[in-house]
Each structure stands twice: as C-alpha cells, then as structure tokens.
Design a protein around this motif. Sequence first.
Motif: not given
Length: 246
Positions: A152, A163, A167, A169, A185-186, A202-204
């Motif tokens: 995505q 993404l 996993g 992001l 990124t994280k 954590d998510t889009i």
Amino acid sequence: MIVIAFICTLIGGIIFVITLFKPRHKLVQAASYLLFLLGVWAVSPVNNLRQPKVVSPSQVVYRFDENRYLLLTGYRCQGQVYFIDDKEQVYYQLAAHSQRVYTEPYRHPAKNYISVPLADLSAIDTSIDGGRSFKSIELGIGNYLGDHDSPQYDVVNDRAFILAKDGTLFASEQPFGYRGWDMLTKRNQKNKIIGRSQIIPDTIPPIPDDYTGWDKMQCDYDAEDTVLPDNHPLLEVFQQWLGTAN
C-alpha cells in the motif's frame, strides 16, 4: 481566407476569358491565368492535406481527482510522465528519464503535497506546492523496496506513507525536507536522528470518505501511437479529448 481565394479565382477566370478574345494582352492573360490557378489551389481540399504528426502513445495513467492527473507518453507503460492540473493550469514534466508505471495500490487524496513513486520505489518525485515544482526523495540509506514489495502507498494529511510487505511503515518528513530528503521509519525515530523529531504512526491514517481518485495506476500495455490532428500540441489534443480545454 476561403472567401478571398474564391473571389481571386472568380476574377482571374473572368479576366482570362476576356483576354482570350484580345490576344494582344498576352501579359494580362498570363497573369489572370496564374491568379485563377492560385485561387483554385487555395480553395482545393488538397491544400489542406498535411502530413499528420504521429507521436508515442499517450494515456492518463492516474487521476487524483477530476482536474489533476498523470499523463504517460511512451510504449508498454514506460516513458515520460507529466503531472497536470487543468484547473490551476499546472503542467510539469516529472523527470527527464523514462519511468515505468507503479503497479501497487496507490491512493492520493492530498492536494498540495504530491508524491509520485517510480515503479521500483528507487525514487519518489515530491512536491509541496501543488505540482508546480518537484524534488526527488528516497527511502533512505539501508532501505530498499523492489517491485511488488509494497502492499500500500497512500498520500494523506500532506504526508506519504508506504507500508512494506514485512510490516515496515515508511513516512515522509513533516514538515517536508526539514533536514533531509529521505523517508523515515520507526527505526529512525528510535535512533533520535537530529532534526527529525518525527512521530511515525503505527498504521497509515484513514483515507477521507469523499476521496474520488483512483486506487491504483492504470495503463494499457498495448496502446498505439497517437495521431495529432492538424499538428496540434499533444497536451492540447488530450485536453480536447478529456473535455478540459479552455
């Protein structure tokens, strides 16, 4: 112009006929005959036949909304890509190089922030002024995503999010280009990179309900050459076809 040509043909024909009965006026007779022939040539359909200009196939491969879209010129879904905003009269050639169409899911409700990836995500053409100028950014050192590695790609809240299938992001900087030109990124957040006190979600973030753009780029692999009628510029022809010409 057609009326003038017709009048010249008529006058030249009449004078020529008159001079047939007065052979002493050879010069007038020749001039009137020439005027007649020029008039016939001007109104003839043959004069309007011009060699049509044929260019590489061109097609809209992505729509952000009814006014903004990406135009690809090239064969087999590879070539030159243009960002076009008909409403704001913005026409930008994204890069001098040839690029392939990005084939993964791609949604782009953002307005002023424009993010257009290359097919392999090796670079991302990015604009923060509605497409009037672009700068290329990358995923960052040590990060690589090849073809079909991204499930995505969304551009929302004036920020690009990718993404990966593992996993991970990726998110663009906010504000854009504060200290660098890479996606984050994280891991970058954890390492506390100076000047990049960015919060990576954590998510889009969700796509707005009123989003009308496409969910993926579309391209006809077998598109044929484009014939430009009357040698009009390519952009003008496509605006006529799309109903967006002024």
